[in-house]
Scaffold this motif. Structure first.
Motif, PDB file in Angstrom:
ATOM      1  N   VAL A 190      53.315   8.255  -2.054  1.00 40.48           N
ATOM      2  CA  VAL A 190      52.397   7.709  -1.052  1.00 40.48           C
ATOM      3  C   VAL A 190      52.545   6.194  -0.968  1.00 40.48           C
ATOM      4  CG1 VAL A 190      49.968   7.332  -0.478  1.00 40.48           C
ATOM      5  CG2 VAL A 190      50.725   9.592  -1.216  1.00 40.48           C
ATOM      6  N   VAL A 191      52.569   5.526  -2.120  1.00 40.90           N
ATOM      7  CA  VAL A 191      52.726   4.067  -2.154  1.00 40.90           C
ATOM      8  C   VAL A 191      54.077   3.662  -1.595  1.00 40.90           C
ATOM      9  CG1 VAL A 191      52.923   2.065  -3.670  1.00 40.90           C
ATOM     10  CG2 VAL A 191      51.119   3.740  -4.064  1.00 40.90           C
ATOM     11  N   ALA A 192      55.124   4.403  -1.949  1.00 42.43           N
ATOM     12  CA  ALA A 192      56.460   4.091  -1.445  1.00 42.43           C
ATOM     13  C   ALA A 192      56.507   4.206   0.079  1.00 42.43           C
ATOM     14  CB  ALA A 192      57.497   5.020  -2.071  1.00 42.43           C
ATOM     15  N   ALA A 193      55.840   5.227   0.627  1.00 42.76           N
ATOM     16  CA  ALA A 193      55.799   5.397   2.083  1.00 42.76           C
ATOM     17  C   ALA A 193      55.045   4.246   2.737  1.00 42.76           C
ATOM     18  CB  ALA A 193      55.146   6.730   2.429  1.00 42.76           C
ATOM     19  N   TYR A 194      53.926   3.855   2.129  1.00 43.22           N
ATOM     20  CA  TYR A 194      53.142   2.722   2.649  1.00 43.22           C
ATOM     21  C   TYR A 194      53.979   1.445   2.680  1.00 43.22           C
ATOM     22  CZ  TYR A 194      50.205  -1.408   1.757  1.00 43.22           C
ATOM     23  OH  TYR A 194      49.672  -2.669   1.736  1.00 43.22           O
ATOM     24  N   VAL A 195      54.680   1.183   1.580  1.00 43.00           N
ATOM     25  CA  VAL A 195      55.493  -0.030   1.492  1.00 43.00           C
ATOM     26  C   VAL A 195      56.607  -0.019   2.535  1.00 43.00           C
ATOM     27  CG1 VAL A 195      57.128  -1.289   0.032  1.00 43.00           C
ATOM     28  CG2 VAL A 195      54.971  -0.463  -0.937  1.00 43.00           C
ATOM     29  N   GLU A 196      57.281   1.113   2.683  1.00 42.03           N
ATOM     30  CA  GLU A 196      58.392   1.185   3.624  1.00 42.03           C
ATOM     31  C   GLU A 196      57.924   1.042   5.066  1.00 42.03           C
ATOM     32  OE1 GLU A 196      61.679   1.174   2.984  1.00 42.03           O
ATOM     33  OE2 GLU A 196      60.944   0.803   0.946  1.00 42.03           O
ATOM     34  N   VAL A 197      56.818   1.678   5.398  1.00 44.03           N
ATOM     35  CA  VAL A 197      56.301   1.591   6.777  1.00 44.03           C
ATOM     36  C   VAL A 197      55.904   0.161   7.114  1.00 44.03           C
ATOM     37  CG1 VAL A 197      54.405   2.265   8.301  1.00 44.03           C
ATOM     38  CG2 VAL A 197      55.572   3.998   6.939  1.00 44.03           C
ATOM     39  N   ILE A 198      55.169  -0.479   6.224  1.00 44.63           N
ATOM     40  CA  ILE A 198      54.665  -1.829   6.500  1.00 44.63           C
ATOM     41  C   ILE A 198      55.799  -2.844   6.509  1.00 44.63           C
ATOM     42  CG2 ILE A 198      53.175  -3.684   5.676  1.00 44.63           C
ATOM     43  CD1 ILE A 198      51.735  -1.271   6.937  1.00 44.63           C
ATOM     44  N   ARG A 199      56.723  -2.729   5.589  1.00 44.90           N
ATOM     45  CA  ARG A 199      57.807  -3.720   5.506  1.00 44.90           C
ATOM     46  C   ARG A 199      58.826  -3.567   6.629  1.00 44.90           C
ATOM     47  NH1 ARG A 199      60.514  -3.648  -0.140  1.00 44.90           N
ATOM     48  NH2 ARG A 199      61.429  -5.587   0.613  1.00 44.90           N
ATOM     49  N   GLY A 208      49.908  -6.827   1.256  1.00 52.75           N
ATOM     50  CA  GLY A 208      49.780  -5.922   0.123  1.00 52.75           C
ATOM     51  C   GLY A 208      51.065  -5.181  -0.161  1.00 52.75           C
ATOM     52  N   ALA A 209      51.782  -4.789   0.897  1.00 46.97           N
ATOM     53  CA  ALA A 209      53.049  -4.078   0.713  1.00 46.97           C
ATOM     54  C   ALA A 209      54.092  -4.974   0.055  1.00 46.97           C
ATOM     55  CB  ALA A 209      53.558  -3.572   2.061  1.00 46.97           C
TER      56      ALA A 209
END
Length: 227
Positions: A56-65, A102-103
């Motif tokens: 979940v965190v990895a998906a959040y980071v990839e989407v935002i970045r 945050g990402a």
């Protein structure tokens, strides 16, 4: 063709520019604090949480970045408003900055946490430290110390990047400068003054992080490298 500079017409609107600069600093302050907390929590999850939470965190980071801050701001401010979740413009602006930075903070802090050697953790266990003490003093603090220069640069860039929020109606420094341009028709002078103000804000932030580094990391103070 000659061009006559007229900075007086721009500088007479200094209260408006000062207010915009203050709004920029307020946005950056709250976004920096909340973004650091969000990023640190996500970094801890990504380095040692359950597999599903890491994904979940990895998906959040990839989407935002991999999407622009402006698109994120439009989604959070106008997209949520269309579903009935209306946020004050400043709250929406801070939320957009927090989600974005945050990402990036997650990846910076993850690098710091992963730089901690397993031998240090084993030594902490041998000393009988609690899990909380190990996390705070053996993992988190040294990790933050190692990536502190990167964090400081990231949050300075956050302040500069907040200028795009003028596109969603936030009256920060860049948004305020648009009003000054409309009132004076001195676009070139406005951008020169605007650049000088941003340089000043950057200097203030870097000095603040330098002083904060002196307080938080005594070892860096002794070495003379707080940033």
């Amino acid at each position: 063709m000659s061009y006559e500079f007229d900075f007086q017409a721009v500088l007479q609107h200094w209260p408006m520019l000062a207010h915009g600069a203050w709004v920029t600093l307020v946005l950056t302050f709250w976004a920096t604090i909340a973004g650091f907390v969000v990023g640190t929590i996500c970094a801890v999850i990504r380095t040692g949480g359950p597999v599903w939470s890491q994904r979940v965190v990895a998906a959040y980071v990839e989407v935002i970045r991999n999407t622009p801050l402006l698109i994120q701001a439009y989604f959070l401010i106008f997209g949520l408003a269309s579903t009935g979740m209306r946020l004050p413009i400043m709250a929406g602006a801070v939320l957009a900055l927090v989600v974005n930075v945050g990402a990036y903070t997650t990846e910076v802090m993850r690098a710091g946490i992963e730089s901690i050697k397993s031998g240090q953790l084993e030594a902490a266990d041998c000393l009988g430290l609690s899990r909380r003490q190990v996390f705070m003093h053996v993992v988190l603090r040294p990790a933050m110390e190692r990536v502190y220069p990167s964090l400081a640069s990231l949050y300075v860039l956050l302040m500069l990047g907040s200028s795009v929020l003028s596109a969603v109606g936030v009256e920060e420094l860049f948004g305020t400068s648009n009003r000054v341009q409309s009132a004076t028709y001195r676009n070139f002078e406005v951008f020169i003054v605007l650049g000088a103000v941003y340089l000043g804000l950057t200097a203030i932030m870097r000095a603040t992080f330098w002083l904060l580094g002196l307080v938080l990391f005594p070892r860096r103070r002794k070495l003379g490298t707080p940033l």
